[in-house]
Scaffold this motif. Structure first.
Motif, PDB file in Angstrom:
ATOM      1  N   VAL A 178       0.870  -1.184   0.000  1.00 30.49           N
ATOM      2  CA  VAL A 178       0.000   0.000   0.000  1.00 30.49           C
ATOM      3  C   VAL A 178       0.900   1.225   0.000  1.00 30.49           C
ATOM      4  O   VAL A 178       1.673   1.444   0.920  1.00 30.49           O
ATOM      5  CB  VAL A 178      -0.943   0.011   1.220  1.00 30.49           C
ATOM      6  CG1 VAL A 178      -1.782   1.286   1.228  1.00 30.49           C
ATOM      7  CG2 VAL A 178      -1.816  -1.227   1.236  1.00 30.49           C
ATOM      8  N   ARG A 179       0.818   2.018  -1.072  1.00 27.71           N
ATOM      9  CA  ARG A 179       1.665   3.204  -1.235  1.00 27.71           C
ATOM     10  C   ARG A 179       0.879   4.501  -1.126  1.00 27.71           C
ATOM     11  O   ARG A 179       1.470   5.576  -1.091  1.00 27.71           O
ATOM     12  CB  ARG A 179       2.367   3.173  -2.589  1.00 27.71           C
ATOM     13  CG  ARG A 179       3.234   1.964  -2.808  1.00 27.71           C
ATOM     14  CD  ARG A 179       4.582   2.169  -2.230  1.00 27.71           C
ATOM     15  NE  ARG A 179       5.409   0.990  -2.501  1.00 27.71           N
ATOM     16  CZ  ARG A 179       6.482   0.694  -1.822  1.00 27.71           C
ATOM     17  NH1 ARG A 179       6.870   1.466  -0.850  1.00 27.71           N
ATOM     18  NH2 ARG A 179       7.158  -0.382  -2.100  1.00 27.71           N
ATOM     19  N   ALA A 180      -0.481   4.382  -1.103  1.00 21.33           N
ATOM     20  CA  ALA A 180      -1.298   5.586  -0.964  1.00 21.33           C
ATOM     21  C   ALA A 180      -2.673   5.211  -0.444  1.00 21.33           C
ATOM     22  O   ALA A 180      -3.172   4.107  -0.687  1.00 21.33           O
ATOM     23  CB  ALA A 180      -1.418   6.316  -2.302  1.00 21.33           C
ATOM     24  N   VAL A 181      -3.278   6.152   0.281  1.00 18.17           N
ATOM     25  CA  VAL A 181      -4.658   6.025   0.761  1.00 18.17           C
ATOM     26  C   VAL A 181      -5.367   7.307   0.351  1.00 18.17           C
ATOM     27  O   VAL A 181      -4.830   8.407   0.513  1.00 18.17           O
ATOM     28  CB  VAL A 181      -4.714   5.845   2.296  1.00 18.17           C
ATOM     29  CG1 VAL A 181      -6.148   5.827   2.796  1.00 18.17           C
ATOM     30  CG2 VAL A 181      -3.976   4.573   2.713  1.00 18.17           C
ATOM     31  N   VAL A 182      -6.575   7.163  -0.212  1.00 17.15           N
ATOM     32  CA  VAL A 182      -7.371   8.314  -0.622  1.00 17.15           C
ATOM     33  C   VAL A 182      -8.647   8.350   0.205  1.00 17.15           C
ATOM     34  O   VAL A 182      -9.103   7.322   0.710  1.00 17.15           O
ATOM     35  CB  VAL A 182      -7.695   8.288  -2.128  1.00 17.15           C
ATOM     36  CG1 VAL A 182      -6.428   8.405  -2.955  1.00 17.15           C
ATOM     37  CG2 VAL A 182      -8.469   7.059  -2.508  1.00 17.15           C
ATOM     38  N   ALA A 183      -9.214   9.534   0.346  1.00 16.79           N
ATOM     39  CA  ALA A 183     -10.468   9.682   1.085  1.00 16.79           C
ATOM     40  C   ALA A 183     -11.577   8.890   0.400  1.00 16.79           C
ATOM     41  O   ALA A 183     -11.566   8.707  -0.817  1.00 16.79           O
ATOM     42  CB  ALA A 183     -10.855  11.154   1.164  1.00 16.79           C
ATOM     43  N   ASP A 184     -12.519   8.413   1.179  1.00 12.03           N
ATOM     44  CA  ASP A 184     -13.689   7.742   0.614  1.00 12.03           C
ATOM     45  C   ASP A 184     -14.499   8.751  -0.180  1.00 12.03           C
ATOM     46  O   ASP A 184     -14.672   9.898   0.242  1.00 12.03           O
ATOM     47  CB  ASP A 184     -14.563   7.156   1.726  1.00 12.03           C
ATOM     48  CG  ASP A 184     -13.892   6.002   2.442  1.00 12.03           C
ATOM     49  OD1 ASP A 184     -13.089   5.298   1.813  1.00 12.03           O
ATOM     50  OD2 ASP A 184     -14.179   5.809   3.636  1.00 12.03           O
TER      51      ASP A 184
END
Length: 188
Positions: free
Chosen positions: A80-86
Motif C-alpha cells: 500500500v503506497r497511498a490512501v485516498v479519502a472515501d
C-alpha cells in the motif's frame, strides 16, 4: 480509463474479497482527487503498489494507517503506497483498491480479439471547450471500429449492425439527479 475485477486477496493470514480497479496513473488527478497519505500517482505507476480508499484500508488493516502494509493478490504481494479519502456513494469513479494498468500477472493484455471484445472499462474524457458531443461520439465510434472491430473474427460481426459499438457522451453533471449535488451544494 478504469476497469474493475472482484478478486480474493490475502491480508496476513486472512483471505478477503477485494474489488480491484485497474487505472491509468493519472486517473485520480483527472477528478482532482489527492491522496490523504502517500503518492497515488506514483503508486499507480509502479507494478508492486496499491492505492486503497480510507474505508478499504480500515476494513483490511483496522485503520487508515495502511502505508507500507501488504495485500497479496493472485500470489503477488502489493504494498500500500497511498490512501485516498472515501468518495460519496453517488460518485461515478467508485473504487476500493486501485492498481496501475497493465502491470500485473492477473491483468494481462487480451490475447485474442474475443478477450478484447468482452473486456469492459469506463472511459472518462475531458474535451476542450466547444467540442460537439455528437461529433465526439462519432469520432470515438470510428476509432473503435478501425482499431478493434476490424480485427474481430467474421463470426462475431456477421449480420450485426454497424458500428458494432455505440458510444454515448454525457456530461457528468447530467448524470446526477440530486439538484443540490449538481449545483455543488452540500447543505440539506
Amino acid at each position: 480509463a478504469a476497469r474493475t475485477e472482484r478478486l480474493t486477496a490475502r491480508v496476513g493470514d486472512r483471505f478477503v474479497p477485494l474489488k480491484v480497479s485497474v487505472a491509468e496513473a493519472n486517473y485520480l488527478d483527472f477528478f482532482g482527487l489527492r491522496a490523504i497519505a502517500g503518492d497515488a500517482r506514483a503508486a499507480l505507476g509502479r507494478p508492486d503498489a496499491l492505492v486503497l480508499s480510507r474505508g478499504e484500508a480500515t476494513r483490511l488493516f483496522g485503520g487508515a494507517d495502511a502505508l507500507g502494509k501488504v495485500v497479496t493478490i493472485a500470489g503477488t504481494p502489493f504494498v500500500v503506497r497511498a490512501v485516498v479519502a472515501d468518495l460519496p456513494a453517488n460518485t461515478s469513479p467508485a473504487f476500493e483498491a486501485l492498481l496501475g494498468k497493465g502491470m500485473h500477472s492477473w491483468d494481462p493484455p487480451p490475447q485474442t480479439t474475443q478477450d478484447a471484445w468482452f473486456r469492459r472499462a469506463r472511459l472518462y474524457l475531458r474535451p476542450a471547450p466547444g467540442v460537439d458531443a455528437h461529433a465526439l461520439e462519432t469520432a470515438l465510434e470510428e476509432m473503435v471500429a478501425r482499431e478493434r472491430d476490424a480485427s474481430l473474427p467474421a463470426q462475431l460481426t456477421e449480420g450485426r449492425p454497424k458500428p458494432l459499438t455505440s458510444i454515448g457522451v454525457t456530461r457528468l453533471s447530467k448524470v446526477y439527479f440530486d439538484q443540490d449535488l449538481a449545483a455543488g451544494s452540500s447543505e440539506r
